[in-house]
Design a protein around this motif. Structure first.
Motif, PDB file in Angstrom:
ATOM      1  N   ARG A  99       0.878  -1.162   0.000  1.00 17.30           N
ATOM      2  CA  ARG A  99       0.000   0.000   0.000  1.00 17.30           C
ATOM      3  C   ARG A  99       0.917   1.215   0.000  1.00 17.30           C
ATOM      4  O   ARG A  99       1.808   1.329   0.847  1.00 17.30           O
ATOM      5  CB  ARG A  99      -0.872  -0.022   1.264  1.00 17.30           C
ATOM      6  N   LEU A 100       0.736   2.114  -0.972  1.00 19.10           N
ATOM      7  CA  LEU A 100       1.563   3.308  -1.081  1.00 19.10           C
ATOM      8  C   LEU A 100       1.289   4.234   0.099  1.00 19.10           C
ATOM      9  O   LEU A 100       0.141   4.613   0.338  1.00 19.10           O
ATOM     10  CB  LEU A 100       1.260   4.028  -2.398  1.00 19.10           C
ATOM     11  N   ILE A 101       2.344   4.561   0.867  1.00 20.89           N
ATOM     12  CA  ILE A 101       2.143   5.440   2.019  1.00 20.89           C
ATOM     13  C   ILE A 101       2.853   6.784   1.874  1.00 20.89           C
ATOM     14  O   ILE A 101       2.533   7.724   2.598  1.00 20.89           O
ATOM     15  CB  ILE A 101       2.552   4.756   3.344  1.00 20.89           C
ATOM     16  N   ALA A 102       3.810   6.897   0.940  1.00 21.80           N
ATOM     17  CA  ALA A 102       4.499   8.165   0.727  1.00 21.80           C
ATOM     18  C   ALA A 102       5.197   8.140  -0.621  1.00 21.80           C
ATOM     19  O   ALA A 102       5.540   7.064  -1.133  1.00 21.80           O
ATOM     20  CB  ALA A 102       5.514   8.444   1.841  1.00 21.80           C
ATOM     21  N   ALA A 103       5.406   9.315  -1.184  1.00 24.53           N
ATOM     22  CA  ALA A 103       6.163   9.454  -2.431  1.00 24.53           C
ATOM     23  C   ALA A 103       6.949  10.748  -2.358  1.00 24.53           C
ATOM     24  O   ALA A 103       6.427  11.774  -1.897  1.00 24.53           O
ATOM     25  CB  ALA A 103       5.220   9.462  -3.626  1.00 24.53           C
ATOM     26  N   HIS A 104       8.211  10.680  -2.779  1.00 25.79           N
ATOM     27  CA  HIS A 104       9.095  11.842  -2.704  1.00 25.79           C
ATOM     28  C   HIS A 104       9.828  12.013  -4.020  1.00 25.79           C
ATOM     29  O   HIS A 104      10.447  11.068  -4.513  1.00 25.79           O
ATOM     30  CB  HIS A 104      10.124  11.666  -1.572  1.00 25.79           C
ATOM     31  N   ASP A 105       9.783  13.215  -4.572  1.00 30.34           N
ATOM     32  CA  ASP A 105      10.519  13.511  -5.798  1.00 30.34           C
ATOM     33  C   ASP A 105      11.976  13.776  -5.480  1.00 30.34           C
ATOM     34  O   ASP A 105      12.290  14.570  -4.585  1.00 30.34           O
ATOM     35  CB  ASP A 105       9.952  14.750  -6.490  1.00 30.34           C
ATOM     36  N   VAL A 106      12.864  13.103  -6.208  1.00 27.53           N
ATOM     37  CA  VAL A 106      14.301  13.351  -6.122  1.00 27.53           C
ATOM     38  C   VAL A 106      14.833  13.258  -7.555  1.00 27.53           C
ATOM     39  O   VAL A 106      14.751  12.191  -8.178  1.00 27.53           O
ATOM     40  CB  VAL A 106      15.025  12.343  -5.207  1.00 27.53           C
ATOM     41  N   ALA A 107      15.337  14.361  -8.057  1.00 23.96           N
ATOM     42  CA  ALA A 107      15.878  14.431  -9.420  1.00 23.96           C
ATOM     43  C   ALA A 107      14.822  13.934 -10.413  1.00 23.96           C
ATOM     44  O   ALA A 107      13.687  14.393 -10.371  1.00 23.96           O
ATOM     45  CB  ALA A 107      17.196  13.684  -9.511  1.00 23.96           C
ATOM     46  N   SER A 108      15.183  12.982 -11.261  1.00 23.87           N
ATOM     47  CA  SER A 108      14.275  12.520 -12.314  1.00 23.87           C
ATOM     48  C   SER A 108      13.313  11.429 -11.850  1.00 23.87           C
ATOM     49  O   SER A 108      12.476  10.970 -12.634  1.00 23.87           O
ATOM     50  CB  SER A 108      15.097  11.982 -13.483  1.00 23.87           C
ATOM     51  N   HIS A 109      13.402  11.009 -10.599  1.00 15.56           N
ATOM     52  CA  HIS A 109      12.621   9.872 -10.114  1.00 15.56           C
ATOM     53  C   HIS A 109      11.732  10.239  -8.930  1.00 15.56           C
ATOM     54  O   HIS A 109      11.899  11.294  -8.309  1.00 15.56           O
ATOM     55  CB  HIS A 109      13.549   8.724  -9.721  1.00 15.56           C
TER      56      HIS A 109
END
Length: 172
Positions: A133-143
């Protein structure tokens, strides 16, 4: 006691993208297919940037290009499955890396799939599978770094695993 101080080497220029990719090609990585279910059906991609975060609660991370259609579907559904590939499924890694001209639902016709808790596709022949279950997402550079709480486990847990090093598949 005398302490010896060693001078620092001269500053190096920041490596360019190609130099970085060449250096990373020397790192041995397990190979995974990350899957999800979206409005357009099942989607997936091949990935090596996957790691354990914690065992309490069980949590993993996966890095996915921000331009990926699979990423958009993962974020829309809130679920994904990390399927660790066995050595004999190198061709499946090629298919999900878009190297065989097979796209969409056709990719899933090349292996045996089922479902666990989230409904994301789980590879029945995986060495291990982490239904998340997706609990967080963080942008770093191209990903985007996806953090998933593991809500189900699958896979056979035996046999050689598929690895990637020097831009080639192998086994360990």
């Amino acid at each position: 006691m005398t302490k010896t101080v060693h001078p620092l080497p001269p500053a190096l220029d920041r490596p360019d993208g190609q130099a970085f990719r060449d250096a990373m090609a020397q790192v041995v990585s397990a190979v995974h297919v990350i899957t999800t279910e979206g409005p357009a059906g099942r989607l997936g991609l091949t990935a090596t940037a996957v790691a354990s975060v914690s065992d309490t609660p069980p949590t993993v991370l996966a890095c996915v290009a921000r331009t990926s259609r699979t990423l958009a579907a993962i974020e829309a559904s809130g679920a994904f499955c990390i399927n660790t590939l066995p050595a004999q499924l190198a061709e499946l890694a090629e298919i999900f890396a878009s190297r065989r001209g097979i796209d969409g639902e056709e990719r899933f016709m090349t292996a045996r799939w089922g479902r666990l808790a989230t409904g994301a596709p789980v590879l029945l022949d995986a060495v291990s599978a982490f239904d998340c279950r997706l609990i967080a997402a963080h942008d770093v550079a191209s990903h985007r770094i996806l953090i998933g709480e593991v809500v189900g486990l699958g896979g056979e847990g035996r046999g050689a695993g598929l690895i990637y090093r020097q831009r080639r598949f192998g086994s360990v």
